[in-house]
Enzyme design. Structure first.
Site, PDB file in Angstrom:
ATOM      1  N   GLY A   1      27.205  45.249 -69.067  1.00 26.87           N
ATOM      2  CA  GLY A   1      28.043  44.233 -68.440  1.00 26.87           C
ATOM      3  C   GLY A   1      28.662  43.357 -69.520  1.00 26.87           C
ATOM      4  O   GLY A   1      29.126  42.251 -69.254  1.00 26.87           O
TER       5      GLY A   1
ATOM      6  N   SER B   1      32.617  41.417 -69.982  1.00 25.45           N
ATOM      7  CA  SER B   1      33.204  40.273 -69.269  1.00 25.45           C
ATOM      8  C   SER B   1      32.172  39.153 -69.121  1.00 25.45           C
ATOM      9  O   SER B   1      30.975  39.364 -69.292  1.00 25.45           O
ATOM     10  CB  SER B   1      33.660  40.765 -67.887  1.00 25.45           C
ATOM     11  OG  SER B   1      34.173  39.715 -67.106  1.00 25.45           O
TER      12      SER B   1
ATOM     13  N   ILE C   1      29.476  36.578 -68.405  1.00 21.21           N
ATOM     14  CA  ILE C   1      28.187  36.202 -68.997  1.00 21.21           C
ATOM     15  C   ILE C   1      27.765  37.214 -70.076  1.00 21.21           C
ATOM     16  O   ILE C   1      27.321  36.837 -71.163  1.00 21.21           O
ATOM     17  CB  ILE C   1      27.115  36.084 -67.884  1.00 21.21           C
ATOM     18  CG1 ILE C   1      27.433  34.874 -66.988  1.00 21.21           C
ATOM     19  CG2 ILE C   1      25.711  35.974 -68.485  1.00 21.21           C
ATOM     20  CD1 ILE C   1      26.598  34.780 -65.717  1.00 21.21           C
TER      21      ILE C   1
ATOM     22  N   SER D   1      19.955  35.875 -60.061  1.00 20.55           N
ATOM     23  CA  SER D   1      20.838  34.832 -59.532  1.00 20.55           C
ATOM     24  C   SER D   1      19.999  33.871 -58.706  1.00 20.55           C
ATOM     25  O   SER D   1      19.030  34.280 -58.058  1.00 20.55           O
ATOM     26  CB  SER D   1      21.916  35.436 -58.635  1.00 20.55           C
ATOM     27  OG  SER D   1      22.590  34.402 -57.929  1.00 20.55           O
TER      28      SER D   1
ATOM     29  N   TYR E   1      23.945  41.089 -51.950  1.00 20.35           N
ATOM     30  CA  TYR E   1      23.806  40.554 -53.306  1.00 20.35           C
ATOM     31  C   TYR E   1      22.494  39.772 -53.466  1.00 20.35           C
ATOM     32  O   TYR E   1      21.749  39.960 -54.441  1.00 20.35           O
ATOM     33  CB  TYR E   1      25.007  39.655 -53.597  1.00 20.35           C
ATOM     34  CG  TYR E   1      25.054  39.068 -54.978  1.00 20.35           C
ATOM     35  CD1 TYR E   1      25.484  39.828 -56.066  1.00 20.35           C
ATOM     36  CD2 TYR E   1      24.692  37.740 -55.211  1.00 20.35           C
ATOM     37  CE1 TYR E   1      25.542  39.275 -57.341  1.00 20.35           C
ATOM     38  CE2 TYR E   1      24.748  37.182 -56.473  1.00 20.35           C
ATOM     39  CZ  TYR E   1      25.177  37.954 -57.539  1.00 20.35           C
ATOM     40  OH  TYR E   1      25.239  37.408 -58.800  1.00 20.35           O
TER      41      TYR E   1
ATOM     42  N   SER F   1      19.636  42.106 -53.632  1.00 18.22           N
ATOM     43  CA  SER F   1      19.553  42.818 -54.922  1.00 18.22           C
ATOM     44  C   SER F   1      18.963  41.907 -55.995  1.00 18.22           C
ATOM     45  O   SER F   1      18.153  42.351 -56.822  1.00 18.22           O
ATOM     46  CB  SER F   1      20.939  43.325 -55.354  1.00 18.22           C
ATOM     47  OG  SER F   1      21.782  42.264 -55.790  1.00 18.22           O
ATOM     48  N   LYS F   2      19.339  40.638 -55.983  1.00 16.99           N
ATOM     49  CA  LYS F   2      18.880  39.734 -57.032  1.00 16.99           C
ATOM     50  C   LYS F   2      17.416  39.304 -56.825  1.00 16.99           C
ATOM     51  O   LYS F   2      16.688  39.087 -57.796  1.00 16.99           O
ATOM     52  CB  LYS F   2      19.800  38.519 -57.120  1.00 16.99           C
ATOM     53  CG  LYS F   2      21.229  38.871 -57.572  1.00 16.99           C
ATOM     54  CD  LYS F   2      21.237  39.514 -58.948  1.00 16.99           C
ATOM     55  CE  LYS F   2      22.626  39.679 -59.515  1.00 16.99           C
ATOM     56  NZ  LYS F   2      22.643  40.259 -60.869  1.00 16.99           N
TER      57      LYS F   2
ATOM     58  N   ILE G   1      28.753  30.000 -62.235  1.00 20.16           N
ATOM     59  CA  ILE G   1      29.239  30.048 -63.612  1.00 20.16           C
ATOM     60  C   ILE G   1      30.702  30.512 -63.576  1.00 20.16           C
ATOM     61  O   ILE G   1      31.040  31.420 -62.797  1.00 20.16           O
ATOM     62  CB  ILE G   1      28.403  31.052 -64.445  1.00 20.16           C
ATOM     63  CG1 ILE G   1      26.880  30.819 -64.263  1.00 20.16           C
ATOM     64  CG2 ILE G   1      28.790  31.008 -65.923  1.00 20.16           C
ATOM     65  CD1 ILE G   1      26.333  29.492 -64.726  1.00 20.16           C
TER      66      ILE G   1
HETATM   67  P1  NAD Z   1      31.810  39.693 -64.422  1.00 16.30           P
HETATM   68  O1  NAD Z   1      32.431  40.367 -63.246  1.00 16.30           O
HETATM   69  O2  NAD Z   1      32.626  38.821 -65.282  1.00 16.30           O
HETATM   70  O3  NAD Z   1      31.100  40.779 -65.364  1.00 16.30           O
HETATM   71  C1  NAD Z   1      30.355  41.836 -64.854  1.00 16.30           C
HETATM   72  C2  NAD Z   1      30.514  43.018 -65.782  1.00 16.30           C
HETATM   73  O4  NAD Z   1      29.689  44.078 -65.280  1.00 16.30           O
HETATM   74  C3  NAD Z   1      31.944  43.560 -65.860  1.00 16.30           C
HETATM   75  O5  NAD Z   1      32.342  43.705 -67.205  1.00 16.30           O
HETATM   76  C4  NAD Z   1      31.855  44.897 -65.167  1.00 16.30           C
HETATM   77  O6  NAD Z   1      32.750  45.885 -65.647  1.00 16.30           O
HETATM   78  C5  NAD Z   1      30.403  45.283 -65.423  1.00 16.30           C
HETATM   79  N1  NAD Z   1      29.904  46.288 -64.490  1.00 16.30           N
HETATM   80  C6  NAD Z   1      30.091  46.325 -63.150  1.00 16.30           C
HETATM   81  N2  NAD Z   1      29.516  47.427 -62.643  1.00 16.30           N
HETATM   82  C7  NAD Z   1      28.949  48.087 -63.676  1.00 16.30           C
HETATM   83  C8  NAD Z   1      28.223  49.296 -63.778  1.00 16.30           C
HETATM   84  N3  NAD Z   1      27.974  50.064 -62.711  1.00 16.30           N
HETATM   85  N4  NAD Z   1      27.788  49.680 -64.996  1.00 16.30           N
HETATM   86  C9  NAD Z   1      28.055  48.929 -66.096  1.00 16.30           C
HETATM   87  N5  NAD Z   1      28.754  47.789 -66.061  1.00 16.30           N
HETATM   88  C10 NAD Z   1      29.199  47.372 -64.864  1.00 16.30           C
HETATM   89  O7  NAD Z   1      30.584  38.887 -63.808  1.00 16.30           O
HETATM   90  P2  NAD Z   1      29.632  37.769 -64.434  1.00 16.30           P
HETATM   91  O8  NAD Z   1      29.824  36.560 -63.627  1.00 16.30           O
HETATM   92  O9  NAD Z   1      29.729  37.714 -65.898  1.00 16.30           O
HETATM   93  O10 NAD Z   1      28.217  38.378 -64.007  1.00 16.30           O
HETATM   94  C11 NAD Z   1      27.261  38.836 -64.952  1.00 16.30           C
HETATM   95  C12 NAD Z   1      25.916  38.867 -64.253  1.00 16.30           C
HETATM   96  O11 NAD Z   1      25.569  37.537 -63.870  1.00 16.30           O
HETATM   97  C13 NAD Z   1      25.892  39.697 -62.955  1.00 16.30           C
HETATM   98  O12 NAD Z   1      24.668  40.359 -62.854  1.00 16.30           O
HETATM   99  C14 NAD Z   1      26.010  38.641 -61.882  1.00 16.30           C
HETATM  100  O13 NAD Z   1      25.461  39.091 -60.666  1.00 16.30           O
HETATM  101  C15 NAD Z   1      25.206  37.521 -62.507  1.00 16.30           C
HETATM  102  N6  NAD Z   1      25.496  36.200 -61.960  1.00 16.30           N
HETATM  103  C16 NAD Z   1      26.721  35.619 -62.100  1.00 16.30           C
HETATM  104  C17 NAD Z   1      26.927  34.364 -61.561  1.00 16.30           C
HETATM  105  C18 NAD Z   1      28.242  33.634 -61.687  1.00 16.30           C
HETATM  106  O14 NAD Z   1      28.366  32.531 -61.129  1.00 16.30           O
HETATM  107  N7  NAD Z   1      29.232  34.169 -62.387  1.00 16.30           N
HETATM  108  C19 NAD Z   1      25.897  33.696 -60.891  1.00 16.30           C
HETATM  109  C20 NAD Z   1      24.658  34.323 -60.766  1.00 16.30           C
HETATM  110  C21 NAD Z   1      24.472  35.562 -61.321  1.00 16.30           C
END
Ligand code: NAD
Length: 247
Positions: free
Chosen positions: A8, A11, A13, A141, A154, A157-158, A187
Site C-alpha cells: 500500500g 499512496s 499512509i 482502523s 470495512y 475487516s479492521k 487521516i
Molecule cells: P490510500 O487509498 O491512499 O492508499 C491505499 C493503497 O493501497 C493504494 O496505494 C492502493 O493502490 C493500495 N492497494 C489497494 N488494494 C491493494 C491490493 N489488493 N494490494 C496491494 N495494494 C493495494 O489509503 P490510505 O488512507 O493511505 O490507507 C492506508 C491504510 O490505512 C488502509 O489500510 C486504510 O484502511 C487505513 N486507514 C486509513 C484511514 C484514513 O483516514 N485515511 C483511517 C483508518 C485506517
C-alpha cells in the site's frame, strides 16, 4: 538499517511510512497494486545507504502474488524484510441493508485476508532464515473498534486485523517477531477524499484535537513500533485519532 516492506506504499499512509523510514537510512521495498504509484513513491525517496529502494507490484489478496513479492525481495536483498507494514486497504461503503455480497467479500479479501497472507509470508521467511527479530505492523482502523455507519464490511475487516495481530503476536514472540496495530482515525489521504465534506465536518466535531490527521503522523507511530524503542511492545493497538472515540 535494512528492511522495510511496505505494501500500500503507493499512496497516503503507506507512502508516508516509506518516506519516514527512508529518511532514517532504511532500504525500502514499496509494494502496491498500482505499480506506477509505487515507482513514484520510490522516485521521491531519500537515497538509502546500501542496497537501495525497490518498487514492486503486489496484490495482497492473492497468495501467489504475495509469494512472488517475497521471492523478489529475497533475490534482491538476500534476506526477508525485518520490518513489514501492511498499509494496503480499500473501502466499498454502503449501508448494511443494501451492501452487496461482492462488496463485503472484496473488502475482506484485501484488508483482512491480505494482512493474513503478508503477515504469514513474512513471518515464514523470517523464521526460515533464522532472523533474530522482526516487527510486523498492521494498519487497522478505529472503526474496527467503534463501527461506522456505511462501513459494515470495512469495520469488520479492521476488527479482524486486530484479532489476527494479537494472535500472531502470541505465536511469533518466541521467534523474536513483534506484531502490533496502528489504528488511524480520520487521516487526509485519497481514501478520505471520497468521504463527502458534510460527513467529514460532522466527524471533525468529535475529534478533540479538532482536525484531520496527516499521513506522516501515522508514519511516526509506525516508525516507533518498528524500532527498538518499542522492543517490549507486542500485540497492542495504538490509536492515532486525535482523541476520537477515546474512552
Ligand atoms: P490510500 O487509498 O491512499 O492508499 C491505499 C493503497 O493501497 C493504494 O496505494 C492502493 O493502490 C493500495 N492497494 C489497494 N488494494 C491493494 C491490493 N489488493 N494490494 C496491494 N495494494 C493495494 O489509503 P490510505 O488512507 O493511505 O490507507 C492506508 C491504510 O490505512 C488502509 O489500510 C486504510 O484502511 C487505513 N486507514 C486509513 C484511514 C484514513 O483516514 N485515511 C483511517 C483508518 C485506517
Amino acid at each position: 538499517m535494512y528492511g522495510w516492506g511496505v505494501n500500500g506504499g503507493g499512496s497516503g499512509i503507506g507512502r508516508a511510512v516509506c518516506q519516514r523510514l527512508a529518511s532514517e537510512g532504511a532500504a525500502v521495498v514499496v509494494a502496491d497494486l498500482n505499480r506506477e504509484a509505487a515507482l513514484e513513491t520510490v522516485d521521491a525517496l531519500q537515497a538509502p545507504r546500501g542496497q537501495g529502494h525497490m518498487a514492486a507490484h503486489v496484490d495482497v489478496s492473492s497468495k501467489d502474488s504475495v509469494n512472488r513479492l517475497i521471492t523478489l525481495i529475497q533475490t534482491r536483498y538476500f534476506q526477508p524484510p525485518s520490518v513489514c507494514v501492511n498499509a494496503a486497504g480499500i473501502t466499498q461503503d454502503d449501508f448494511l441493508l443494501s451492501l452487496e455480497e461482492e462488496q463485503f467479500d472484496k473488502v475482506i479479501q484485501v484488508n483482512l485476508k491480505g494482512t493474513f497472507l503478508v503477515t504469514q509470508a513474512v513471518a515464514q521467511a523470517l523464521v526460515t532464515c533464522g532472523a533474530a527479530k522482526g516487527s510486523i505492523i498492521n494498519v487497522g482502523s478505529i472503526v474496527g473498534k467503534v463501527g461506522n455507519i456505511g462501513q459494515v464490511n470495512y469495520s469488520a475487516s479492521k476488527a479482524g486485523v486486530e484479532g489476527l495481530t494479537r494472535t500472531a503476536a502470541k505465536e511469533l514472540s518466541r521467534f523474536g517477531i513483534r506484531c502490533n496495530c496502528v489504528l488511524p482515525g480520520f487521516i487526509t489521504t485519497p481514501m478520505t477524499d471520497k468521504v463527502p465534506d458534510k460527513v467529514l465536518s460532522k466527524l471533525l466535531t468529535l475529534v478533540p484535537l479538532g482536525r484531520m490527521g496527516e499521513p506522516a503522523e501515522v508514519a511516526d507511530v509506525c516508525a516507533f513500533l518498528a524500532s527498538d524503542d518499542s522492543r517490549y511492545i507486542t500485540g497492542t493497538s495504538v490509536e492515532v485519532t486525535g482523541g476520537l472515540f477515546m474512552g
